[in-house]
Design an enzyme around this catalytic site. Sequence first.
Site, PDB file in Angstrom:
ATOM      1  N   ARG A   1      -7.805  -0.451   0.860  1.00 16.31           N
ATOM      2  CA  ARG A   1      -8.363  -1.655   0.250  1.00 16.31           C
ATOM      3  C   ARG A   1      -8.747  -1.410  -1.213  1.00 16.31           C
ATOM      4  NH1 ARG A   1     -12.908  -1.811   4.800  1.00 16.31           N
ATOM      5  NH2 ARG A   1     -11.234  -0.682   5.866  1.00 16.31           N
TER       6      ARG A   1
ATOM      7  N   ASP B   1       1.602   6.301   5.537  1.00 17.21           N
ATOM      8  CA  ASP B   1       0.625   5.382   4.962  1.00 17.21           C
ATOM      9  C   ASP B   1       1.153   4.688   3.693  1.00 17.21           C
ATOM     10  OD1 ASP B   1      -1.808   4.219   5.553  1.00 17.21           O
ATOM     11  OD2 ASP B   1      -2.982   5.606   4.331  1.00 17.21           O
TER      12      ASP B   1
ATOM     13  N   ASP C   1      -2.553  10.259   3.422  1.00 16.82           N
ATOM     14  CA  ASP C   1      -3.957   9.879   3.557  1.00 16.82           C
ATOM     15  C   ASP C   1      -4.688  10.920   4.399  1.00 16.82           C
ATOM     16  OD1 ASP C   1      -6.393   8.662   3.805  1.00 16.82           O
ATOM     17  OD2 ASP C   1      -5.699   7.002   5.072  1.00 16.82           O
TER      18      ASP C   1
ATOM     19  N   GLU D   1      -9.443   3.819   1.855  1.00 17.88           N
ATOM     20  CA  GLU D   1      -8.877   3.863   0.501  1.00 17.88           C
ATOM     21  C   GLU D   1      -7.842   2.769   0.245  1.00 17.88           C
ATOM     22  OE1 GLU D   1      -7.659   5.417   2.979  1.00 17.88           O
ATOM     23  OE2 GLU D   1      -5.520   5.077   2.731  1.00 17.88           O
TER      24      GLU D   1
ATOM     25  N   LYS E   1     -10.151  13.083   7.695  1.00 18.10           N
ATOM     26  CA  LYS E   1      -9.736  12.678   9.039  1.00 18.10           C
ATOM     27  C   LYS E   1      -9.728  13.886   9.981  1.00 18.10           C
ATOM     28  CE  LYS E   1      -6.639   8.881   7.762  1.00 18.10           C
ATOM     29  NZ  LYS E   1      -7.347   7.812   8.484  1.00 18.10           N
TER      30      LYS E   1
ATOM     31  N   ASP F   1     -12.189   7.292   3.305  1.00 18.31           N
ATOM     32  CA  ASP F   1     -10.999   7.048   4.129  1.00 18.31           C
ATOM     33  C   ASP F   1     -10.613   5.559   4.148  1.00 18.31           C
ATOM     34  OD1 ASP F   1      -8.880   7.640   5.747  1.00 18.31           O
ATOM     35  OD2 ASP F   1     -10.064   7.982   7.563  1.00 18.31           O
TER      36      ASP F   1
ATOM     37  N   LYS G   1       0.857  -1.182   0.000  1.00 17.98           N
ATOM     38  CA  LYS G   1       0.000   0.000   0.000  1.00 17.98           C
ATOM     39  C   LYS G   1       0.894   1.234   0.000  1.00 17.98           C
ATOM     40  CE  LYS G   1      -3.254   2.648   2.895  1.00 17.98           C
ATOM     41  NZ  LYS G   1      -4.165   2.665   4.055  1.00 17.98           N
TER      42      LYS G   1
HETATM   43  N1  BES Z   1      -4.386   4.579   6.754  1.00 21.72           N
HETATM   44  C1  BES Z   1      -5.561   4.358   7.500  1.00 21.72           C
HETATM   45  C2  BES Z   1      -5.369   3.329   8.591  1.00 21.72           C
HETATM   46  C3  BES Z   1      -4.529   3.745   9.765  1.00 21.72           C
HETATM   47  C4  BES Z   1      -5.115   4.285  10.882  1.00 21.72           C
HETATM   48  C5  BES Z   1      -3.178   3.517   9.766  1.00 21.72           C
HETATM   49  C6  BES Z   1      -4.345   4.632  11.956  1.00 21.72           C
HETATM   50  C7  BES Z   1      -2.404   3.864  10.851  1.00 21.72           C
HETATM   51  C8  BES Z   1      -3.005   4.414  11.952  1.00 21.72           C
HETATM   52  C9  BES Z   1      -6.663   3.839   6.593  1.00 21.72           C
HETATM   53  O1  BES Z   1      -6.634   4.288   5.285  1.00 21.72           O
HETATM   54  C10 BES Z   1      -7.937   4.272   7.186  1.00 21.72           C
HETATM   55  O2  BES Z   1      -8.174   5.435   7.230  1.00 21.72           O
HETATM   56  N2  BES Z   1      -8.751   3.326   7.641  1.00 21.72           N
HETATM   57  C11 BES Z   1      -9.982   3.624   8.251  1.00 21.72           C
HETATM   58  C12 BES Z   1     -10.997   2.632   7.755  1.00 21.72           C
HETATM   59  C13 BES Z   1     -12.403   2.964   8.149  1.00 21.72           C
HETATM   60  C14 BES Z   1     -12.856   4.207   7.450  1.00 21.72           C
HETATM   61  C15 BES Z   1     -13.274   1.791   7.804  1.00 21.72           C
HETATM   62  C16 BES Z   1      -9.808   3.510   9.747  1.00 21.72           C
HETATM   63  O3  BES Z   1      -9.080   2.633  10.199  1.00 21.72           O
HETATM   64  O4  BES Z   1     -10.367   4.334  10.465  1.00 21.72           O
HETATM   65 ZN    ZN Z   2      -4.815   4.840   4.595  1.00 19.27          ZN
HETATM   66 MN    MN Z   3      -7.669   6.122   5.077  1.00 12.62          MN
END
Ligand code: BES
Ligand code: ZN
Ligand code: MN
Length: 495
Positions: free
Chosen positions: A352, A289, A271, A350, A278, A348, A266
Amino acid sequence: MEFGVWTKGLATLAVDCLVVGVFDEAGLGGEARGVDAACGGRLQRLLGAGDFAGRAGETLLLTDMTGLAASRVLLVGLGTRAQHSRRSWRRAWGSAVTALARTRIASVALALDRPAARELDDYTLGRAVAEVAGASLYRVNDLKTGKKPPPPALKKVLAGPVRKAEAATRGFCHGAAIAAAAAVQRDLANLPANVCTPTYLAEEARALAGRHKSLTARVLDEAAIRREKMGCLLAVSQGSRQPPRFIVLEHRGGKRTQPPVVLVGKGVTFDTGGISLKDPPGMDEMKFDMSGAAAVIACLTLAAELRLPLHVVGLIAAVENMPGGKAVKPGDIATSSAGLTVEILNTDAEGRLILCDALHYARRFRPAAVVDIATLTGACVIALGHHHSGVMGNDQKLVQQLLEAGVRAEDRCWQLPLTEEYAEQLKSNFADFANVGGRDGGAITAATFLAKFTAGLPWAHLDVAGTAYQGGANKGSTGRPTPLLADFLIQRAGR
Ligand code: BES
Ligand code: ZN
Ligand code: MN
């Protein structure tokens, strides 16, 4: 850095410093006793006076030693003898290196008591010596103006006592390569996102391929990505001024016909969350990220450096997730390269979306194994904290290999279940499925989404959201899971 083994008496070694262990409560370690005898009992007197307890991580540098060829001794606390393990040994050596890095000591002979041989055989010792030294000497490539502190003086490490010098030497070689690879990941991930863009990652991959004969790099630009019909990747990228890149980095070691190991990273270079923006606190950490992508570049470096007799393909989906005027919106539907449609309920989620197109691309290689590496979910951090990465997959043998590689490399992962019940949460009224499945079991529903695209492929997924970087005072990339993946590749290569 130069590594070797010492064979004759420690007291006679002409190095700048001897590094010896002290156990909490139990006193001088085995090798330290010999050194103590040679220097007229100075170490024992110091312990007797209560000036050094041998607690894990404790160090004390003694200078002007007499009776030894080395003029200095570094005492290192090993913790209690009962709890001595591979882990505590590595920690002790790590604190020793940190202490040494503050001095002008250039050469050391290392004689820290080893735990039981099954915890730390000669190969594993050699690897730990080189890997921990490299990790402890790593310095962030910062952009601070003003005078830089001088680089550490340490150049030469002799380890012992060792029974099979050849095994230890192989360990040094692998350990140094792992440390160098982890530093590649850390350097890339620590860069600010205004420098490390998708284009920058692609240029790095190209430059790397230029330096190694076994490596080739192919970069798909936005038009080529469109021709591959990677609609989910493009949906993420469309809100950014930075164009996306899809990177194919290939190491050809094994026979031409060997089915490859495909590593998928990834590479979200920043992000913001997109339109599902966020919260501001800590958002700067989303420059990390792209840690999965950096780990893939690191592992291909390692495969090339060690000339592993393996076919390894690295695939990197590199994008920036921004809320621009053209950004994808909640409720928009994208069509993946596999032909499946996805309702993007949360922009967010993204990671996947870019990974599903990258995983589909992996099929053309008829891989022996596919492993994706992603800072994918905050839910994984909630589930496992910062010590274990999450691992899930559709091939238990592959998952098992990753679990074991993590134990050997001291870079562990923990398996979460990936059973069909979770698919329920990804149902959509308007597309084949949604890109989010609610808060519950978030790390698993993310993997469940990826599993839709990996049917028939031997696949495993590493969620490194909690392990690839640290926040707080020591904010920065950890280089994980490069050691785990390096061990996995070295094992597969039968080295
Ligand atoms: N890059 C983030 C995941 C992340 C969160 C990495 C905290 C490191 C620390 C990912 O793209 C994301 O934002 N995931 C969301 C998914 C949700 C919207 C289903 C998350 O984990 O909040
Ligand atoms: Zn992310
Ligand atoms: Mn994200």
